[in-house]
Design a protein around this motif. Structure first.
Motif, PDB file in Angstrom:
ATOM      1  N   LYS A   1       2.859  14.796   6.237  1.00  0.00           N
ATOM      2  CA  LYS A   1       3.788  13.672   6.060  1.00  0.00           C
ATOM      3  C   LYS A   1       5.159  14.182   5.628  1.00  0.00           C
TER       4      LYS A   1
ATOM      5  N   LYS B   1       2.184   9.119  -0.990  1.00  0.00           N
ATOM      6  CA  LYS B   1       1.362   9.630   0.114  1.00  0.00           C
ATOM      7  C   LYS B   1       1.081  11.117  -0.047  1.00  0.00           C
TER       8      LYS B   1
ATOM      9  N   GLU C   1       7.772   7.085  -1.481  1.00  0.00           N
ATOM     10  CA  GLU C   1       8.722   6.379  -0.624  1.00  0.00           C
ATOM     11  C   GLU C   1       8.875   4.906  -0.925  1.00  0.00           C
ATOM     12  N   GLU C   2       9.980   4.416  -0.465  1.00  0.00           N
ATOM     13  CA  GLU C   2      10.360   3.014  -0.559  1.00  0.00           C
ATOM     14  C   GLU C   2       9.269   2.151   0.089  1.00  0.00           C
TER      15      GLU C   2
ATOM     16  N   LEU D   1       8.275  -0.823   2.204  1.00  0.00           N
ATOM     17  CA  LEU D   1       8.917  -1.706   3.180  1.00  0.00           C
ATOM     18  C   LEU D   1       8.145  -2.999   3.283  1.00  0.00           C
TER      19      LEU D   1
ATOM     20  N   GLU E   1       3.176  -5.162  10.176  1.00  0.00           N
ATOM     21  CA  GLU E   1       2.863  -3.873  10.795  1.00  0.00           C
ATOM     22  C   GLU E   1       2.447  -4.066  12.245  1.00  0.00           C
TER      23      GLU E   1
ATOM     24  N   LYS F   1      -6.510  -3.646   9.066  1.00  0.00           N
ATOM     25  CA  LYS F   1      -7.135  -2.574   8.284  1.00  0.00           C
ATOM     26  C   LYS F   1      -7.930  -3.088   7.097  1.00  0.00           C
TER      27      LYS F   1
ATOM     28  N   LEU G   1       6.163   3.978   9.825  1.00  0.00           N
ATOM     29  CA  LEU G   1       5.322   4.219   8.644  1.00  0.00           C
ATOM     30  C   LEU G   1       4.640   5.562   8.789  1.00  0.00           C
ATOM     31  N   GLU G   2       4.180   5.826   9.992  1.00  0.00           N
ATOM     32  CA  GLU G   2       3.515   7.109  10.236  1.00  0.00           C
ATOM     33  C   GLU G   2       3.425   7.374  11.723  1.00  0.00           C
TER      34      GLU G   2
HETATM   35  P1  AMP Z   1       0.156   5.446   6.636  1.00  0.00           P
HETATM   36  O1  AMP Z   1      -1.135   6.226   6.703  1.00  0.00           O
HETATM   37  O2  AMP Z   1       1.311   6.259   6.238  1.00  0.00           O
HETATM   38  O3  AMP Z   1       0.390   4.568   7.835  1.00  0.00           O
HETATM   39  O4  AMP Z   1      -0.105   4.392   5.489  1.00  0.00           O
HETATM   40  C1  AMP Z   1      -1.264   3.573   5.481  1.00  0.00           C
HETATM   41  C2  AMP Z   1      -0.894   2.154   5.176  1.00  0.00           C
HETATM   42  O5  AMP Z   1      -0.134   2.096   3.963  1.00  0.00           O
HETATM   43  C3  AMP Z   1       0.033   1.529   6.227  1.00  0.00           C
HETATM   44  O6  AMP Z   1      -0.699   1.012   7.290  1.00  0.00           O
HETATM   45  C4  AMP Z   1       0.715   0.462   5.392  1.00  0.00           C
HETATM   46  O7  AMP Z   1      -0.119  -0.664   5.235  1.00  0.00           O
HETATM   47  C5  AMP Z   1       0.888   1.107   4.057  1.00  0.00           C
HETATM   48  N1  AMP Z   1       2.209   1.753   3.949  1.00  0.00           N
HETATM   49  C6  AMP Z   1       2.512   3.042   4.230  1.00  0.00           C
HETATM   50  N2  AMP Z   1       3.800   3.298   4.017  1.00  0.00           N
HETATM   51  C7  AMP Z   1       4.358   2.154   3.584  1.00  0.00           C
HETATM   52  C8  AMP Z   1       5.682   1.767   3.196  1.00  0.00           C
HETATM   53  N3  AMP Z   1       6.688   2.641   3.171  1.00  0.00           N
HETATM   54  N4  AMP Z   1       5.884   0.506   2.836  1.00  0.00           N
HETATM   55  C9  AMP Z   1       4.872  -0.395   2.839  1.00  0.00           C
HETATM   56  N5  AMP Z   1       3.611  -0.100   3.176  1.00  0.00           N
HETATM   57  C10 AMP Z   1       3.337   1.160   3.551  1.00  0.00           C
END
Ligand code: AMP
Ligand code: GLY
Length: 430
Positions: free
Chosen positions: A103, A145, A187-188, A190, A194, A216, A284-285
């Motif tokens: 990440k 993360k 991180e911030e 958001l 999604e 999810k 987000l990813e």
């Molecule tokens: P990721 O594996 O990075 O996609 O994160 C898993 C879940 O965490 C995402 O599907 C979002 O629901 C939540 N998430 C990740 N990053 C953020 C963010 N910056 N702001 C809000 N929710 C987030």
């Protein structure tokens, strides 16, 4: 030709089902696959993380194309191992898959290429992490993360200081994720909705596949804990033509160009997890693989043969292919075992799979099943992904839930509201 699929979930079952339907494919092998796929091909007892053994196997029987389902073999370098031996493989190289595997790498890459994402800092000690939290202007919630792969458990959305401190303890002090949390992205948070976007890249070009919505959380109305995914639908009703263009131009194209420029050309499927904010889509990813259940949602909508498309991706010929899609919507519902996503029972007899599979537009993909005394039994938290296509969301959802109801096993539970937001969005349109 001979094709090998690596992986064992419903995603790989869906890929196997689609690839098996190709007139180009004479023999299909799946390592290790699951009992639901036994009819589609030969199961090979090699673990997806045994990348040298997989390459040895592919070389020994002259596999013409290998398709990778999960992220672990990609981040271990399976594509590099195959390429070294001139074996054709659909999957990103180790260097390209770092976009999912780290990440920190993904965030630094996005910052450098001005790809819209949440603001962030990187901490490698608990003191540094606490200092970042202290100086944050925006307060809470904040997202923490783990840098590396953590089985979907490495992301914490902390609503207050206490939860953020707990996450820092778990990741950087107790080291619950081992070296995957040597570094932590802070991180911030958001807000918005999604959605996910899938595209193929041959290293230079980007060919969009489809958009999807996944669910999810365990329970209806997004209550309960996060899971590996309880269902989804495609296409997303929240990505309109303008947003689609923003994602292609502002995210996908610069990502693929930036990775090529960094000497990490991306060949494979790129899965972008997005937050659709008031200021536009934010990443987000990234994932270097198909999603689950998104793969199921994608293949049932695809009219074209998938095999030539995968071949064109690795041969850097994506400009020569066009994908035809059915004029259809798809909906998938995951049937989970009692206790999932925590400890769950196994060995419970499953009935009704064939009846569900026989329903119009329905495909049942296996995830956690086994055969015991001639019958299917549960053997995992996510047991089956019931997937359906239809001419409308209402038809696809109706068929999918018909299939989900037709299947029974002790402890079965599933979300009842998959695609509800799509049905509502449609009912507002005249
Ligand atoms: P990721 O594996 O990075 O996609 O994160 C898993 C879940 O965490 C995402 O599907 C979002 O629901 C939540 N998430 C990740 N990053 C953020 C963010 N910056 N702001 C809000 N929710 C987030
Ligand atoms: N559906 C979420 C994932 O595959 O990661």
């Amino acid at each position: 030709m001979k094709v090998l699929i690596v992986g064992s979930g419903a995603r790989e079952h869906a890929l196997a089902w689609k690839i098996r339907s190709s007139p180009l494919v004479k023999e299909l092998y799946i390592a290790p696959g699951n009992v639901g796929m036994a009819r589609l091909g030969h199961r090979v007892p090699i673990d997806p993380s045994s990348i040298v053994e997989l390459a040895d196997f592919a070389a020994s029987i002259k596999i013409d194309l290998t398709v990778i389902g999960p992220e672990l073999p990609l981040t271990l370098g399976i594509a590099d191992e195959f390429q070294k031996r001139d074996l054709a493989i659909f999957g990103a190289s180790k260097a390209a898959a770092e976009i999912e595997g780290s990440k920190v790498f993904a965030k630094e890459f996005m910052a450098k290429h001005k790809i819209p994402t949440a603001d962030y800092e990187v901490a490698s000690t608990p003191a540094q992490a606490r200092a970042f939290l202290k100086k944050r202007k925006d307060g809470y919630p904040v997202v923490l993360k783990a840098d590396g792969l953590a089985g979907g458990k490495g992301v914490v959305v902390a609503k207050d200081k206490k939860e953020a401190d707990q996450a820092i303890e778990a990741m950087l002090v107790e080291r619950r994720f081992g070296s995957a949390a040597d570094r932590v992205v802070i991180e911030e948070c958001l807000s918005g909705r999604e959605a996910s976007f899938f595209a193929l890249s041959d290293g230079q070009r980007v060919l969009p596949l489809v958009t999807c919505q996944d669910y999810k959380r365990l329970q209806d109305a997004d209550a309960g804990p996060n899971t590996g995914g309880m269902g989804g639908y495609s296409p997303s009703v929240h990505i309109d033509a303008e947003t689609f263009k923003d994602i292609m131009e502002g995210i996908l194209k610069p990502t693929v160009a930036g990775l090529a420029e960094a000497g990490r050309p991306y060949r494979g499927v790129l899965y972008v997890g997005l937050m659709l904010t008031d200021d536009g889509p934010r990443v987000l990813e990234f994932n270097a693989r198909f999603g689950d259940p998104e793969a199921e949602l994608i293949v049932v909508r695809m009219k074209s043969d998938l095999v030539p498309v995968l071949q064109a991706t690795l041969a850097e010929r994506l400009d020569e292919v066009a994908i035809e899609w059915l004029k259809a919507r798809s909906v998938a519902v995951v049937l989970a075992a009692g206790g999932y996503p925590g400890e769950h029972a196994s060995g419970n007899k499953i009935s009704g799979i064939e009846a569900a599979d026989a329903l119009e537009g329905v495909q049942v993909f296996h995830a956690g099943t086994q055969v015991k005394e001639g019958a299917f039994v549960t053997a995992g938290g996510r047991v089956l992904a019931v997937t359906a296509v239809g001419g409308s969301f209402a038809e696809a959802a109706g068929r999918c839930y018909g299939g989900a109801e037709a299947i029974t096993f002790e402890g079965k539970h599933f979300r009842k509201d998959i695609a509800r937001d799509a049905l509502e969005a449609m009912s507002h349109k005249v």
